[in-house]
Design a protein around this motif. Sequence first.
Motif, PDB file in Angstrom:
ATOM      1  N   LEU A  70       0.826  -1.208   0.000  1.00 29.73           N
ATOM      2  CA  LEU A  70       0.000   0.000   0.000  1.00 29.73           C
ATOM      3  C   LEU A  70       0.860   1.258   0.000  1.00 29.73           C
ATOM      4  N   VAL A  71       2.080   1.134   0.514  1.00 28.58           N
ATOM      5  CA  VAL A  71       2.997   2.268   0.644  1.00 28.58           C
ATOM      6  C   VAL A  71       4.327   1.906  -0.011  1.00 28.58           C
ATOM      7  N   HIS A  72       4.894   2.885  -0.715  1.00 24.85           N
ATOM      8  CA  HIS A  72       6.219   2.733  -1.332  1.00 24.85           C
ATOM      9  C   HIS A  72       7.242   3.504  -0.501  1.00 24.85           C
ATOM     10  N   ARG A  73       8.363   2.877  -0.242  1.00 24.90           N
ATOM     11  CA  ARG A  73       9.459   3.502   0.516  1.00 24.90           C
ATOM     12  C   ARG A  73      10.626   3.713  -0.437  1.00 24.90           C
ATOM     13  N   GLU A  74      11.050   4.957  -0.553  1.00 24.26           N
ATOM     14  CA  GLU A  74      12.187   5.308  -1.416  1.00 24.26           C
ATOM     15  C   GLU A  74      13.313   5.810  -0.535  1.00 24.26           C
ATOM     16  N   GLU A  75      14.444   5.087  -0.558  1.00 22.36           N
ATOM     17  CA  GLU A  75      15.601   5.461   0.249  1.00 22.36           C
ATOM     18  C   GLU A  75      16.682   6.011  -0.667  1.00 22.36           C
ATOM     19  N   TYR A  76      17.224   7.173  -0.292  1.00 20.50           N
ATOM     20  CA  TYR A  76      18.274   7.818  -1.073  1.00 20.50           C
ATOM     21  C   TYR A  76      19.614   7.643  -0.369  1.00 20.50           C
ATOM     22  N   PRO A  77      20.624   7.169  -1.091  1.00 28.57           N
ATOM     23  CA  PRO A  77      21.934   6.921  -0.479  1.00 28.57           C
ATOM     24  C   PRO A  77      22.719   8.222  -0.293  1.00 28.57           C
ATOM     25  N   GLN A  78      22.450   8.895   0.780  1.00 33.52           N
ATOM     26  CA  GLN A  78      23.138  10.148   1.078  1.00 33.52           C
ATOM     27  C   GLN A  78      23.272  10.288   2.577  1.00 33.52           C
ATOM     28  N   ILE A  79      24.057  11.258   2.987  1.00 29.86           N
ATOM     29  CA  ILE A  79      24.220  11.544   4.408  1.00 29.86           C
ATOM     30  C   ILE A  79      23.797  12.982   4.635  1.00 29.86           C
ATOM     31  N   PRO A  80      22.871  13.251   5.546  1.00 28.42           N
ATOM     32  CA  PRO A  80      22.123  12.270   6.344  1.00 28.42           C
ATOM     33  C   PRO A  80      21.156  11.486   5.464  1.00 28.42           C
ATOM     34  N   PRO A  81      20.761  10.293   5.925  1.00 32.57           N
ATOM     35  CA  PRO A  81      19.863   9.460   5.127  1.00 32.57           C
ATOM     36  C   PRO A  81      18.546  10.177   4.825  1.00 32.57           C
ATOM     37  N   LYS A  82      18.027   9.933   3.643  1.00 29.33           N
ATOM     38  CA  LYS A  82      16.753  10.524   3.241  1.00 29.33           C
ATOM     39  C   LYS A  82      15.836   9.392   2.785  1.00 29.33           C
ATOM     40  N   VAL A  83      14.668   9.305   3.413  1.00 31.57           N
ATOM     41  CA  VAL A  83      13.683   8.289   3.066  1.00 31.57           C
ATOM     42  C   VAL A  83      12.346   8.979   2.850  1.00 31.57           C
ATOM     43  N   GLU A  84      11.695   8.659   1.739  1.00 31.27           N
ATOM     44  CA  GLU A  84      10.393   9.230   1.428  1.00 31.27           C
ATOM     45  C   GLU A  84       9.376   8.112   1.254  1.00 31.27           C
ATOM     46  N   TYR A  85       8.144   8.423   1.635  1.00 33.66           N
ATOM     47  CA  TYR A  85       7.048   7.469   1.525  1.00 33.66           C
ATOM     48  C   TYR A  85       5.956   8.056   0.632  1.00 33.66           C
ATOM     49  N   SER A  86       5.311   7.173  -0.119  1.00 38.16           N
ATOM     50  CA  SER A  86       4.193   7.578  -0.968  1.00 38.16           C
ATOM     51  C   SER A  86       3.267   6.381  -1.124  1.00 38.16           C
ATOM     52  N   LEU A  87       2.072   6.639  -1.627  1.00 38.29           N
ATOM     53  CA  LEU A  87       1.130   5.559  -1.878  1.00 38.29           C
ATOM     54  C   LEU A  87       1.497   4.839  -3.172  1.00 38.29           C
TER      55      LEU A  87
END
Length: 110
Positions: A70-87
């Motif tokens: 139901l939810v997509h998790r997008e993780e970006y390889p950077q410092i500090p870590p960045k994670v975004e969520y969407s439907l």
Amino acid sequence: MHGKCIDKECLSSTGFSYTLSLINGKYKMTILYTLMSFGVVRFNEMKKYIGGISYKTLSSALKELEADRLVHREEYPQIPPKVEYSLTDRGKSLIPILDGMCEWGDKNRI
């Protein structure tokens, strides 16, 4: 008029029960509503928006919603870590239900 006989039915085999199994939980509907309203949301933004939810509870609910597709998790390889969520598309298919709940609440608020 004759309806179904409750003695021959089983709630756990209904579409209602399956849908409820995916969205049941103290914050799952709130998370879905947040993503419906704002699109792409970062973890800390969501925690701040929802308020009163612990990091552990939010993380656990998001993992369950992600496992249920139901939810997509997008993780970006950077410092500090960045994670975004969407439907996901599957999550977006719940929008009419969420909209209906919003409309009902607006009309029936006391």
